[in-house]
Scaffold this motif. Sequence first.
Motif, PDB file in Angstrom:
ATOM      1  N   ARG A   6     -70.523 -27.348  59.195  1.00  0.00           N
ATOM      2  CA  ARG A   6     -69.347 -27.724  59.976  1.00  0.00           C
ATOM      3  C   ARG A   6     -68.087 -27.253  59.272  1.00  0.00           C
ATOM      4  NH1 ARG A   6     -66.613 -33.163  61.359  1.00  0.00           N
ATOM      5  NH2 ARG A   6     -65.908 -32.758  63.467  1.00  0.00           N
ATOM      6  N   TYR A   7     -67.226 -26.563  60.006  1.00  0.00           N
ATOM      7  CA  TYR A   7     -65.882 -26.213  59.543  1.00  0.00           C
ATOM      8  C   TYR A   7     -64.901 -27.029  60.367  1.00  0.00           C
ATOM      9  CZ  TYR A   7     -66.781 -22.401  56.313  1.00  0.00           C
ATOM     10  OH  TYR A   7     -67.162 -21.663  55.214  1.00  0.00           O
ATOM     11  N   VAL A   8     -63.923 -27.625  59.705  1.00  0.00           N
ATOM     12  CA  VAL A   8     -62.917 -28.452  60.366  1.00  0.00           C
ATOM     13  C   VAL A   8     -61.544 -27.897  59.995  1.00  0.00           C
ATOM     14  CG1 VAL A   8     -61.997 -30.777  60.649  1.00  0.00           C
ATOM     15  CG2 VAL A   8     -64.442 -30.454  60.174  1.00  0.00           C
ATOM     16  N   LEU A   9     -60.783 -27.454  60.999  1.00  0.00           N
ATOM     17  CA  LEU A   9     -59.483 -26.832  60.782  1.00  0.00           C
ATOM     18  C   LEU A   9     -58.367 -27.780  61.195  1.00  0.00           C
ATOM     19  CD1 LEU A   9     -61.658 -24.547  61.280  1.00  0.00           C
ATOM     20  CD2 LEU A   9     -59.752 -23.098  61.886  1.00  0.00           C
ATOM     21  N   GLN A  10     -57.314 -27.830  60.396  1.00  0.00           N
ATOM     22  CA  GLN A  10     -56.165 -28.678  60.684  1.00  0.00           C
ATOM     23  C   GLN A  10     -55.303 -28.064  61.781  1.00  0.00           C
ATOM     24  OE1 GLN A  10     -53.269 -29.086  57.458  1.00  0.00           O
ATOM     25  NE2 GLN A  10     -53.093 -31.255  57.964  1.00  0.00           N
ATOM     26  N   THR A  11     -54.786 -28.918  62.669  1.00  0.00           N
ATOM     27  CA  THR A  11     -53.864 -28.494  63.720  1.00  0.00           C
ATOM     28  C   THR A  11     -52.709 -29.488  63.768  1.00  0.00           C
ATOM     29  OG1 THR A  11     -54.824 -29.829  65.493  1.00  0.00           O
ATOM     30  CG2 THR A  11     -55.848 -27.678  65.088  1.00  0.00           C
ATOM     31  N   THR A  12     -51.688 -29.198  64.574  1.00  0.00           N
ATOM     32  CA  THR A  12     -50.582 -30.140  64.700  1.00  0.00           C
ATOM     33  C   THR A  12     -50.992 -31.388  65.473  1.00  0.00           C
ATOM     34  OG1 THR A  12     -49.786 -29.000  66.680  1.00  0.00           O
ATOM     35  CG2 THR A  12     -48.800 -28.361  64.574  1.00  0.00           C
ATOM     36  N   PHE A  13     -51.989 -31.290  66.351  1.00  0.00           N
ATOM     37  CA  PHE A  13     -52.437 -32.467  67.099  1.00  0.00           C
ATOM     38  C   PHE A  13     -53.570 -33.189  66.400  1.00  0.00           C
ATOM     39  CE2 PHE A  13     -54.723 -28.821  68.911  1.00  0.00           C
ATOM     40  CZ  PHE A  13     -56.040 -29.206  68.700  1.00  0.00           C
ATOM     41  N   GLY A  14     -54.210 -32.562  65.411  1.00  0.00           N
ATOM     42  CA  GLY A  14     -55.334 -33.180  64.710  1.00  0.00           C
ATOM     43  C   GLY A  14     -56.226 -32.149  64.057  1.00  0.00           C
ATOM     44  N   ILE A  15     -57.412 -31.934  64.635  1.00  0.00           N
ATOM     45  CA  ILE A  15     -58.389 -31.008  64.055  1.00  0.00           C
ATOM     46  C   ILE A  15     -59.134 -30.244  65.144  1.00  0.00           C
ATOM     47  CG2 ILE A  15     -58.791 -32.363  61.949  1.00  0.00           C
ATOM     48  CD1 ILE A  15     -61.385 -33.422  63.256  1.00  0.00           C
ATOM     49  N   VAL A  16     -59.694 -29.103  64.738  1.00  0.00           N
ATOM     50  CA  VAL A  16     -60.692 -28.388  65.531  1.00  0.00           C
ATOM     51  C   VAL A  16     -61.892 -28.207  64.620  1.00  0.00           C
ATOM     52  CG1 VAL A  16     -61.315 -26.211  66.645  1.00  0.00           C
ATOM     53  CG2 VAL A  16     -59.054 -27.203  67.034  1.00  0.00           C
ATOM     54  N   GLY A  17     -63.043 -28.673  65.088  1.00  0.00           N
ATOM     55  CA  GLY A  17     -64.265 -28.560  64.303  1.00  0.00           C
ATOM     56  C   GLY A  17     -65.267 -27.633  64.957  1.00  0.00           C
ATOM     57  N   LEU A  18     -65.934 -26.850  64.129  1.00  0.00           N
ATOM     58  CA  LEU A  18     -67.035 -25.992  64.583  1.00  0.00           C
ATOM     59  C   LEU A  18     -68.293 -26.503  63.903  1.00  0.00           C
ATOM     60  CD1 LEU A  18     -64.383 -24.117  64.440  1.00  0.00           C
ATOM     61  CD2 LEU A  18     -65.982 -22.247  64.603  1.00  0.00           C
ATOM     62  N   SER A  19     -69.227 -27.032  64.679  1.00  0.00           N
ATOM     63  CA  SER A  19     -70.486 -27.544  64.142  1.00  0.00           C
ATOM     64  C   SER A  19     -71.610 -26.647  64.636  1.00  0.00           C
ATOM     65  CB  SER A  19     -70.739 -28.975  64.621  1.00  0.00           C
ATOM     66  OG  SER A  19     -69.737 -29.841  64.160  1.00  0.00           O
ATOM     67  N   ARG A  20     -72.313 -26.022  63.692  1.00  0.00           N
ATOM     68  CA  ARG A  20     -73.409 -25.135  64.072  1.00  0.00           C
ATOM     69  C   ARG A  20     -74.720 -25.663  63.526  1.00  0.00           C
ATOM     70  NH1 ARG A  20     -74.322 -19.279  61.613  1.00  0.00           N
ATOM     71  NH2 ARG A  20     -75.335 -20.594  60.056  1.00  0.00           N
ATOM     72  N   ILE A  21     -75.723 -25.693  64.394  1.00  0.00           N
ATOM     73  CA  ILE A  21     -77.085 -26.055  63.996  1.00  0.00           C
ATOM     74  C   ILE A  21     -77.938 -24.798  64.030  1.00  0.00           C
ATOM     75  CG2 ILE A  21     -79.124 -27.425  64.543  1.00  0.00           C
ATOM     76  CD1 ILE A  21     -77.309 -29.448  65.892  1.00  0.00           C
ATOM     77  N   TYR A  22     -78.621 -24.545  62.947  1.00  0.00           N
ATOM     78  CA  TYR A  22     -79.507 -23.398  62.807  1.00  0.00           C
ATOM     79  C   TYR A  22     -80.912 -23.866  63.161  1.00  0.00           C
ATOM     80  CZ  TYR A  22     -81.731 -19.510  60.148  1.00  0.00           C
ATOM     81  OH  TYR A  22     -82.457 -18.419  59.745  1.00  0.00           O
ATOM     82  N   HIS A  23     -81.473 -23.331  64.253  1.00  0.00           N
ATOM     83  CA  HIS A  23     -82.841 -23.658  64.656  1.00  0.00           C
ATOM     84  C   HIS A  23     -83.772 -22.604  64.076  1.00  0.00           C
ATOM     85  CE1 HIS A  23     -81.471 -26.763  67.376  1.00  0.00           C
ATOM     86  NE2 HIS A  23     -80.562 -25.922  67.829  1.00  0.00           N
ATOM     87  N   LYS A  24     -84.480 -22.980  63.044  1.00  0.00           N
ATOM     88  CA  LYS A  24     -85.344 -22.020  62.362  1.00  0.00           C
ATOM     89  C   LYS A  24     -86.462 -21.544  63.278  1.00  0.00           C
ATOM     90  CE  LYS A  24     -88.138 -25.619  60.334  1.00  0.00           C
ATOM     91  NZ  LYS A  24     -88.766 -26.126  59.152  1.00  0.00           N
ATOM     92  N   ASP A  25     -86.863 -20.314  63.077  1.00  0.00           N
ATOM     93  CA  ASP A  25     -87.957 -19.739  63.855  1.00  0.00           C
ATOM     94  C   ASP A  25     -89.133 -19.396  62.952  1.00  0.00           C
ATOM     95  OD1 ASP A  25     -86.804 -17.686  62.481  1.00  0.00           O
ATOM     96  OD2 ASP A  25     -86.641 -16.319  64.186  1.00  0.00           O
ATOM     97  N   HIS A  26     -89.243 -20.153  61.855  1.00  0.00           N
ATOM     98  CA  HIS A  26     -90.318 -19.915  60.890  1.00  0.00           C
ATOM     99  C   HIS A  26     -90.710 -21.250  60.270  1.00  0.00           C
ATOM    100  CE1 HIS A  26     -87.299 -20.511  57.733  1.00  0.00           C
ATOM    101  NE2 HIS A  26     -86.517 -19.692  58.416  1.00  0.00           N
ATOM    102  N   PRO A  27     -91.919 -21.343  59.724  1.00  0.00           N
ATOM    103  CA  PRO A  27     -92.320 -22.584  59.070  1.00  0.00           C
ATOM    104  C   PRO A  27     -91.536 -22.786  57.772  1.00  0.00           C
ATOM    105  CG  PRO A  27     -94.065 -20.930  58.914  1.00  0.00           C
ATOM    106  CD  PRO A  27     -92.964 -20.344  59.754  1.00  0.00           C
ATOM    107  N   GLY A  28     -91.455 -24.027  57.356  1.00  0.00           N
ATOM    108  CA  GLY A  28     -90.748 -24.335  56.121  1.00  0.00           C
ATOM    109  C   GLY A  28     -89.265 -24.549  56.359  1.00  0.00           C
TER     110      GLY A  28
END
Length: 195
Positions: A149-171
Amino acid sequence: MGRWGTVALAALAAVATACSPGSAEPATGDEASPSTTRTPRITDDSGRPPVTFDPCYDIPDDVMNAAGYDAGKKELADMPMGTYTFLGCAYEGTISVPGVLARYDLLVLAGNVSLEEELTKNGHVAEAVEVNGRSALVEVDPNVRDTCRYVLQTTFGIVGLSRIYHKDHPGAVPQDEWCAGVLDLATTLEPFIQD
């Protein structure tokens, strides 16, 4: 992970029930659009600033497509909370990495909580960084596997980018790969944040 991080992940998991952006005209250009005055789709009764950046409409579709996310399938993922508000947009994407094909879910949330509040909630997993000169946090919680997750400061608050990596391999996916490419994405999207 703090309250907003938990809310973000819950929204990402529930995005299948979200509605599409509808008939409003989304951003489609490849350059940051000029600042416009728009009535926010959702407001709250907190006295906090209105959220003036709407991820589903202010990030051009061609920018998201170029980044490997299918903007044609983006979905609203808003969270009106009464004491604060998050406007969200959820994307699915497949990004080709040499020798690997990885699938990701991405949630972009604009909210009227401050970066300081975010740091108070998630400081135990956050590191201060800058994105194009804008104050930001990168959050990697070992208890929330495969998520960055990256969270960026703004004048109104924040913008967050949340990324989930769905693995395509065991482990397990090594923790140092959870954030691979997310800073580049945040750097690409930052100029579109209207604040």
